[in-house]
Design a protein around this motif. Sequence first.
Motif, PDB file in Angstrom:
ATOM      1  N   GLN A  48      41.062  87.005  10.452  1.00  0.00           N
ATOM      2  CA  GLN A  48      41.272  86.219   9.245  1.00  0.00           C
ATOM      3  C   GLN A  48      42.769  86.019   9.046  1.00  0.00           C
ATOM      4  OE1 GLN A  48      39.337  89.082   6.740  1.00  0.00           O
ATOM      5  NE2 GLN A  48      37.477  87.837   6.580  1.00  0.00           N
ATOM      6  N   LEU A  49      43.179  84.793   8.816  1.00  0.00           N
ATOM      7  CA  LEU A  49      44.584  84.483   8.586  1.00  0.00           C
ATOM      8  C   LEU A  49      45.005  85.096   7.252  1.00  0.00           C
ATOM      9  CD1 LEU A  49      47.048  82.862   9.652  1.00  0.00           C
ATOM     10  CD2 LEU A  49      46.217  80.950   8.278  1.00  0.00           C
ATOM     11  N   VAL A  50      46.042  85.944   7.275  1.00  0.00           N
ATOM     12  CA  VAL A  50      46.493  86.597   6.047  1.00  0.00           C
ATOM     13  C   VAL A  50      47.904  86.175   5.645  1.00  0.00           C
ATOM     14  CG1 VAL A  50      44.951  88.576   6.284  1.00  0.00           C
ATOM     15  CG2 VAL A  50      47.231  88.681   7.284  1.00  0.00           C
ATOM     16  N   ALA A  51      48.664  85.581   6.563  1.00  0.00           N
ATOM     17  CA  ALA A  51      50.013  85.095   6.230  1.00  0.00           C
ATOM     18  C   ALA A  51      50.413  84.004   7.217  1.00  0.00           C
ATOM     19  CB  ALA A  51      51.014  86.241   6.285  1.00  0.00           C
ATOM     20  N   LEU A  52      51.225  83.084   6.723  1.00  0.00           N
ATOM     21  CA  LEU A  52      51.709  81.987   7.551  1.00  0.00           C
ATOM     22  C   LEU A  52      53.130  81.657   7.108  1.00  0.00           C
ATOM     23  CD1 LEU A  52      50.916  79.869   9.721  1.00  0.00           C
ATOM     24  CD2 LEU A  52      50.237  78.382   7.844  1.00  0.00           C
ATOM     25  N   GLU A  53      54.062  81.698   8.063  1.00  0.00           N
ATOM     26  CA  GLU A  53      55.453  81.354   7.780  1.00  0.00           C
ATOM     27  C   GLU A  53      55.810  80.097   8.560  1.00  0.00           C
ATOM     28  OE1 GLU A  53      58.233  84.600   8.395  1.00  0.00           O
ATOM     29  OE2 GLU A  53      56.611  86.026   8.023  1.00  0.00           O
ATOM     30  N   ILE A  54      56.416  79.136   7.873  1.00  0.00           N
ATOM     31  CA  ILE A  54      56.803  77.873   8.495  1.00  0.00           C
ATOM     32  C   ILE A  54      58.297  77.677   8.273  1.00  0.00           C
ATOM     33  CG2 ILE A  54      56.465  75.375   8.512  1.00  0.00           C
ATOM     34  CD1 ILE A  54      53.622  75.874   7.433  1.00  0.00           C
ATOM     35  N   ASP A  55      59.023  77.492   9.364  1.00  0.00           N
ATOM     36  CA  ASP A  55      60.465  77.248   9.296  1.00  0.00           C
ATOM     37  C   ASP A  55      60.720  76.002   8.458  1.00  0.00           C
ATOM     38  OD1 ASP A  55      63.099  76.152  10.072  1.00  0.00           O
ATOM     39  OD2 ASP A  55      63.108  77.809  11.506  1.00  0.00           O
ATOM     40  N   SER A  56      61.639  76.107   7.533  1.00  0.00           N
ATOM     41  CA  SER A  56      61.901  74.998   6.604  1.00  0.00           C
ATOM     42  C   SER A  56      62.542  73.780   7.271  1.00  0.00           C
ATOM     43  CB  SER A  56      62.784  75.472   5.449  1.00  0.00           C
ATOM     44  OG  SER A  56      64.044  75.900   5.962  1.00  0.00           O
ATOM     45  N   THR A  57      63.010  73.936   8.510  1.00  0.00           N
ATOM     46  CA  THR A  57      63.608  72.780   9.192  1.00  0.00           C
ATOM     47  C   THR A  57      62.558  71.842   9.777  1.00  0.00           C
ATOM     48  OG1 THR A  57      63.813  73.957  11.304  1.00  0.00           O
ATOM     49  CG2 THR A  57      65.678  74.111   9.776  1.00  0.00           C
ATOM     50  N   LEU A  58      61.311  72.277   9.831  1.00  0.00           N
ATOM     51  CA  LEU A  58      60.245  71.415  10.367  1.00  0.00           C
ATOM     52  C   LEU A  58      59.868  70.355   9.338  1.00  0.00           C
ATOM     53  CD1 LEU A  58      57.912  74.053  12.065  1.00  0.00           C
ATOM     54  CD2 LEU A  58      59.375  72.387  13.196  1.00  0.00           C
ATOM     55  N   THR A  59      59.798  69.109   9.790  1.00  0.00           N
ATOM     56  CA  THR A  59      59.452  68.027   8.867  1.00  0.00           C
ATOM     57  C   THR A  59      58.310  67.150   9.378  1.00  0.00           C
ATOM     58  OG1 THR A  59      61.167  66.620   9.848  1.00  0.00           O
ATOM     59  CG2 THR A  59      61.780  67.896   7.901  1.00  0.00           C
ATOM     60  N   ASP A  60      58.048  67.182  10.663  1.00  0.00           N
ATOM     61  CA  ASP A  60      57.003  66.350  11.263  1.00  0.00           C
ATOM     62  C   ASP A  60      55.649  67.029  11.085  1.00  0.00           C
ATOM     63  OD1 ASP A  60      55.317  64.823  12.832  1.00  0.00           O
ATOM     64  OD2 ASP A  60      56.397  65.160  14.704  1.00  0.00           O
ATOM     65  N   SER A  61      54.774  66.427  10.306  1.00  0.00           N
ATOM     66  CA  SER A  61      53.481  67.065  10.003  1.00  0.00           C
ATOM     67  C   SER A  61      52.627  67.271  11.248  1.00  0.00           C
ATOM     68  CB  SER A  61      52.716  66.268   8.953  1.00  0.00           C
ATOM     69  OG  SER A  61      52.419  64.971   9.421  1.00  0.00           O
ATOM     70  N   ASN A  62      52.683  66.360  12.202  1.00  0.00           N
ATOM     71  CA  ASN A  62      51.917  66.545  13.437  1.00  0.00           C
ATOM     72  C   ASN A  62      52.432  67.733  14.230  1.00  0.00           C
ATOM     73  OD1 ASN A  62      50.164  64.375  13.026  1.00  0.00           O
ATOM     74  ND2 ASN A  62      51.588  62.926  13.959  1.00  0.00           N
ATOM     75  N   GLN A  63      53.742  67.874  14.286  1.00  0.00           N
ATOM     76  CA  GLN A  63      54.335  69.012  14.989  1.00  0.00           C
ATOM     77  C   GLN A  63      53.970  70.312  14.277  1.00  0.00           C
ATOM     78  OE1 GLN A  63      58.627  69.257  14.925  1.00  0.00           O
ATOM     79  NE2 GLN A  63      58.681  70.672  16.666  1.00  0.00           N
ATOM     80  N   ILE A  64      54.043  70.305  12.962  1.00  0.00           N
ATOM     81  CA  ILE A  64      53.691  71.506  12.185  1.00  0.00           C
ATOM     82  C   ILE A  64      52.246  71.893  12.453  1.00  0.00           C
ATOM     83  CG2 ILE A  64      53.304  72.410   9.862  1.00  0.00           C
ATOM     84  CD1 ILE A  64      55.735  70.672   8.976  1.00  0.00           C
ATOM     85  N   ALA A  65      51.353  70.921  12.421  1.00  0.00           N
ATOM     86  CA  ALA A  65      49.935  71.203  12.660  1.00  0.00           C
ATOM     87  C   ALA A  65      49.728  71.821  14.044  1.00  0.00           C
ATOM     88  CB  ALA A  65      49.110  69.930  12.513  1.00  0.00           C
ATOM     89  N   GLN A  66      50.355  71.259  15.052  1.00  0.00           N
ATOM     90  CA  GLN A  66      50.205  71.769  16.414  1.00  0.00           C
ATOM     91  C   GLN A  66      50.759  73.185  16.544  1.00  0.00           C
ATOM     92  OE1 GLN A  66      48.462  70.454  18.893  1.00  0.00           O
ATOM     93  NE2 GLN A  66      48.897  72.304  20.050  1.00  0.00           N
ATOM     94  N   LEU A  67      51.923  73.426  15.946  1.00  0.00           N
ATOM     95  CA  LEU A  67      52.538  74.750  16.032  1.00  0.00           C
ATOM     96  C   LEU A  67      51.734  75.794  15.258  1.00  0.00           C
ATOM     97  CD1 LEU A  67      56.312  73.786  15.731  1.00  0.00           C
ATOM     98  CD2 LEU A  67      55.074  74.482  17.799  1.00  0.00           C
ATOM     99  N   VAL A  68      51.171  75.386  14.115  1.00  0.00           N
ATOM    100  CA  VAL A  68      50.320  76.311  13.346  1.00  0.00           C
ATOM    101  C   VAL A  68      49.102  76.706  14.183  1.00  0.00           C
ATOM    102  CG1 VAL A  68      48.760  76.494  11.361  1.00  0.00           C
ATOM    103  CG2 VAL A  68      51.078  75.607  11.052  1.00  0.00           C
ATOM    104  N   LEU A  69      48.458  75.723  14.790  1.00  0.00           N
ATOM    105  CA  LEU A  69      47.300  76.028  15.638  1.00  0.00           C
ATOM    106  C   LEU A  69      47.681  76.991  16.762  1.00  0.00           C
ATOM    107  CD1 LEU A  69      45.528  72.574  15.985  1.00  0.00           C
ATOM    108  CD2 LEU A  69      44.649  74.616  14.855  1.00  0.00           C
ATOM    109  N   GLU A  70      48.786  76.737  17.394  1.00  0.00           N
ATOM    110  CA  GLU A  70      49.251  77.572  18.497  1.00  0.00           C
ATOM    111  C   GLU A  70      49.466  79.020  18.041  1.00  0.00           C
ATOM    112  OE1 GLU A  70      53.426  77.735  20.862  1.00  0.00           O
ATOM    113  OE2 GLU A  70      52.504  75.750  20.727  1.00  0.00           O
ATOM    114  N   ALA A  71      50.156  79.190  16.923  1.00  0.00           N
ATOM    115  CA  ALA A  71      50.451  80.529  16.423  1.00  0.00           C
ATOM    116  C   ALA A  71      49.184  81.256  15.968  1.00  0.00           C
ATOM    117  CB  ALA A  71      51.463  80.456  15.280  1.00  0.00           C
ATOM    118  N   VAL A  72      48.311  80.559  15.255  1.00  0.00           N
ATOM    119  CA  VAL A  72      47.073  81.179  14.760  1.00  0.00           C
ATOM    120  C   VAL A  72      46.170  81.575  15.918  1.00  0.00           C
ATOM    121  CG1 VAL A  72      44.940  80.766  13.458  1.00  0.00           C
ATOM    122  CG2 VAL A  72      47.132  80.076  12.495  1.00  0.00           C
TER     123      VAL A  72
END
Length: 94
Positions: A48-72
């Motif tokens: 179960q996902l309990v925490a998620l940290e996203i670097d504030s320099t990321l602005t591209d939503s597609n890139q964020i989505a892909q990186l979140v999937l990768e990390a999770v």
Amino acid sequence: MFDMMKMMGKMKEAQDRMKQAQENLQRMQTTAESGDGKIKATVNGKKQLVALEIDSTLTDSNQIAQLVLEAVQSAQHTADNLARTELKKSTEGL
């Protein structure tokens, strides 16, 4: 001769160990990062996902989505391995 009381005792012991293992999995946590380290995902032993940290320099939503999937997915894979190890430990000797 078959000892029913001994078997019942072993069953109770197995149930207690499995319950403890499940509780331990809930408390365990593992964190994984995306390949570039800009996303960190933490999951518990039950994946179960309990925490998620996203670097504030990321602005591209597609890139964020892909990186979140990768990390999770990476964190969940590690949690799978932790769960397997924990459940194996809890049933040793039964």
